[in-house]
Scaffold this motif. Structure first.
Motif, PDB file in Angstrom:
ATOM      1  N   GLY A  57       5.083  -7.282  -7.286  1.00  0.00           N
ATOM      2  CA  GLY A  57       5.903  -8.184  -5.434  1.00  0.00           C
ATOM      3  C   GLY A  57       7.073  -6.681  -5.046  1.00  0.00           C
ATOM      4  O   GLY A  57       6.469  -6.648  -3.918  1.00  0.00           O
ATOM      5  N   ALA A  58       6.970  -6.084  -5.532  1.00  0.00           N
ATOM      6  CA  ALA A  58       8.176  -4.633  -4.957  1.00  0.00           C
ATOM      7  C   ALA A  58       7.226  -4.217  -4.447  1.00  0.00           C
ATOM      8  O   ALA A  58       6.712  -3.456  -3.102  1.00  0.00           O
ATOM      9  CB  ALA A  58       9.177  -4.546  -5.773  1.00  0.00           C
ATOM     10  N   VAL A  59       5.917  -4.150  -5.214  1.00  0.00           N
ATOM     11  CA  VAL A  59       4.461  -2.946  -4.514  1.00  0.00           C
ATOM     12  C   VAL A  59       3.707  -3.674  -3.487  1.00  0.00           C
ATOM     13  O   VAL A  59       3.234  -3.244  -2.786  1.00  0.00           O
ATOM     14  CB  VAL A  59       3.554  -2.887  -5.933  1.00  0.00           C
ATOM     15  CG1 VAL A  59       2.721  -2.326  -5.199  1.00  0.00           C
ATOM     16  CG2 VAL A  59       4.133  -2.073  -6.730  1.00  0.00           C
ATOM     17  N   THR A  60       4.321  -5.283  -3.592  1.00  0.00           N
ATOM     18  CA  THR A  60       3.259  -6.176  -2.354  1.00  0.00           C
ATOM     19  C   THR A  60       3.476  -5.412  -1.025  1.00  0.00           C
ATOM     20  O   THR A  60       3.050  -5.191  -0.138  1.00  0.00           O
ATOM     21  CB  THR A  60       3.307  -7.415  -2.281  1.00  0.00           C
ATOM     22  OG1 THR A  60       2.606  -7.505  -3.902  1.00  0.00           O
ATOM     23  CG2 THR A  60       3.117  -8.604  -1.483  1.00  0.00           C
ATOM     24  N   THR A  61       5.237  -5.576  -1.075  1.00  0.00           N
ATOM     25  CA  THR A  61       5.957  -4.699   0.244  1.00  0.00           C
ATOM     26  C   THR A  61       5.194  -3.592   0.935  1.00  0.00           C
ATOM     27  O   THR A  61       5.302  -3.757   2.049  1.00  0.00           O
ATOM     28  CB  THR A  61       7.527  -4.796   0.079  1.00  0.00           C
ATOM     29  OG1 THR A  61       7.896  -3.960  -1.034  1.00  0.00           O
ATOM     30  CG2 THR A  61       8.014  -6.513  -0.943  1.00  0.00           C
ATOM     31  N   GLN A  62       5.050  -3.048  -0.337  1.00  0.00           N
ATOM     32  CA  GLN A  62       4.476  -1.603   0.760  1.00  0.00           C
ATOM     33  C   GLN A  62       2.906  -1.402   0.617  1.00  0.00           C
ATOM     34  O   GLN A  62       2.785  -0.042   0.639  1.00  0.00           O
ATOM     35  CB  GLN A  62       5.101  -0.662  -0.514  1.00  0.00           C
ATOM     36  CG  GLN A  62       6.410  -0.966  -0.661  1.00  0.00           C
ATOM     37  CD  GLN A  62       7.547  -0.340   0.314  1.00  0.00           C
ATOM     38  OE1 GLN A  62       6.981   1.089   1.325  1.00  0.00           O
ATOM     39  NE2 GLN A  62       8.384  -1.219   1.362  1.00  0.00           N
ATOM     40  N   LEU A  63       2.050  -2.021   0.706  1.00  0.00           N
ATOM     41  CA  LEU A  63       0.697  -2.682   0.520  1.00  0.00           C
ATOM     42  C   LEU A  63       0.349  -1.814   2.159  1.00  0.00           C
ATOM     43  O   LEU A  63      -0.118  -0.827   2.483  1.00  0.00           O
ATOM     44  CB  LEU A  63       0.113  -3.329   0.295  1.00  0.00           C
ATOM     45  CG  LEU A  63       0.239  -4.115  -0.948  1.00  0.00           C
ATOM     46  CD1 LEU A  63      -0.675  -5.296  -1.178  1.00  0.00           C
ATOM     47  CD2 LEU A  63      -0.788  -3.068  -2.256  1.00  0.00           C
ATOM     48  N   PRO A  64       0.428  -2.329   3.496  1.00  0.00           N
ATOM     49  CA  PRO A  64       0.301  -1.866   4.720  1.00  0.00           C
ATOM     50  C   PRO A  64       0.387  -0.130   3.936  1.00  0.00           C
ATOM     51  O   PRO A  64      -0.088   0.723   5.252  1.00  0.00           O
ATOM     52  CB  PRO A  64       1.687  -1.960   5.762  1.00  0.00           C
ATOM     53  CG  PRO A  64       1.654  -3.390   5.004  1.00  0.00           C
ATOM     54  CD  PRO A  64       1.823  -3.176   3.381  1.00  0.00           C
ATOM     55  N   ALA A  65       1.956   0.342   4.196  1.00  0.00           N
ATOM     56  CA  ALA A  65       2.087   1.644   3.818  1.00  0.00           C
ATOM     57  C   ALA A  65       1.230   2.528   2.514  1.00  0.00           C
ATOM     58  O   ALA A  65       0.299   3.740   2.667  1.00  0.00           O
ATOM     59  CB  ALA A  65       3.604   2.382   3.649  1.00  0.00           C
ATOM     60  N   ILE A  66       0.895   2.175   1.760  1.00  0.00           N
ATOM     61  CA  ILE A  66      -0.117   2.878   0.736  1.00  0.00           C
ATOM     62  C   ILE A  66      -1.010   2.384   1.560  1.00  0.00           C
ATOM     63  O   ILE A  66      -1.955   3.901   1.072  1.00  0.00           O
ATOM     64  CB  ILE A  66       0.557   1.434  -0.388  1.00  0.00           C
ATOM     65  CG1 ILE A  66       1.518   1.421  -1.053  1.00  0.00           C
ATOM     66  CG2 ILE A  66      -0.565   2.095  -1.745  1.00  0.00           C
ATOM     67  CD1 ILE A  66       1.882   0.397  -2.474  1.00  0.00           C
TER      68      ILE A  66
END
Length: 315
Positions: A57-66
């Motif tokens: 879930g924490a990774v999900t918040t960064q998907l656009p940046a990734i």
């Protein structure tokens, strides 16, 4: 014998560092877990499992940046650039691990994806005193690679403040390379130093400050994305098939045959014949079978499309 002056300097230096660490989410103390060592093993395992479930879930918040970082990386690598990971301790080991998996998985050259760890290869198993605190060492390690503006450097640090990782990103950016900062704290120095900041905030660890746990898991997930999706963009796959696999052992040779079979539906004898003519190159064998080409023509067409099998089939 330590002088009073040296002891005072030591105390002052560490007081400043302790104050910095106290502000980091990854270093926070969790009083509700203070008696965890008294719990039954199954209870501890259940708590750890619950903690781990929060990481995706924490990774999900960064998907656009990734995704933005991956697209920028793929553009550089398509021009011949390299992907370089730089970190210390667990973060450095994760970078070395991800880099080492690329040649057998995607048939990359050994120097195409590189993992740098503060203190050098020996730091993979033994702590190298003070290496993570040296920005100069990071700059030297990158200079030894002959870093260029086509390269991408990913600084990895759970805290986001590790001098080696921050120094690597700062030095790489000064040389015109693409820079990515991967950390597990918000508003980190690493993200601020990089062109692309990725901050996966996983919260306090089960064991205070043990960032090999949730933070390490988060970093591994992001590195998986960076390398895998970049390789997809570079044409290293056909659909979800690893068509650039390097058949260096019996298992991988069997996998190569299976990949050709899945991509083409051809009978075994035709697959064997195509792989033999293609000198074991899976993409060439698939193109031969699907487009009814001989090996030299298939290889030439793949070269014209930069190794993109789907484009070669359309052409």
């Amino acid at each position: 014998m330590t002088s009073t002056h040296d002891a005072q300097d030591f105390s002052e230096d560490h007081s400043e560092l302790r104050a910095q660490l106290a502000t980091l989410t990854t270093e926070a103390f969790r009083p509700e877990l203070a008696d965890i060592d008294r719990l039954p093993t199954l209870d501890i395992a259940q708590i750890m499992n619950g903690e781990d479930r929060s990481v995706p879930g924490a990774v999900t918040t960064q998907l656009p940046a990734i995704a933005a970082a991956i697209d920028a990386t793929a553009k550089r690598m398509a021009r011949g650039g390299r992907l370089v990971y730089a970190g210390a301790g667990t973060a450095g080991r994760l970078g070395v691990l991800d880099a080492s998996e690329c040649p057998p998985t995607f048939n990359t050259a050994p120097d195409q994806v590189v993992g740098l760890i503060a203190g050098g290869p020996s730091a993979m198993v033994t702590s190298v005193e003070g290496a993570e605190d040296s920005t100069e060492l990071a700059a030297k390690d990158l200079d030894d690679l002959g870093l260029t503006a086509d390269d991408t450097v990913v600084g990895i640090s759970a805290s986001g403040r590790t001098p080696y990782a921050v120094g690597a990103v700062e030095h790489a950016r000064a040389l015109g390379a693409l820079t990515i900062g991967l950390s597990c704290n918000a508003d980190s120095a690493l993200a601020a130093a990089a062109e692309h900041g990725i901050e996966v905030v996983v919260g306090p660890e089960l064991l205070t400050g043990s960032t090999r746990l949730k933070a390490g898991t988060a970093q591994k997930l992001v590195l998986n994305m960076i390398s895998t999706i970049t390789m997809i963009r570079l044409g290293k796959t056909y659909g979800n098939l690893m068509v650039d696999v390097r058949a260096s052992n019996e298992k991988l040779r069997a996998r190569s045959r299976r990949i050709v079979a899945l991509a083409t539906g051809a009978p075994d004898d035709e697959i064997e014949s195509a792989l033999t003519a293609a000198d074991g190159e899976v993409k060439t064998a698939i193109l031969m079978l699907l487009a009814t080409l001989d090996a030299p023509t298939a290889a030439a067409r793949l070269q014209q499309t930069g190794g993109h099998l789907r484009e070669a089939l359309q052409g």
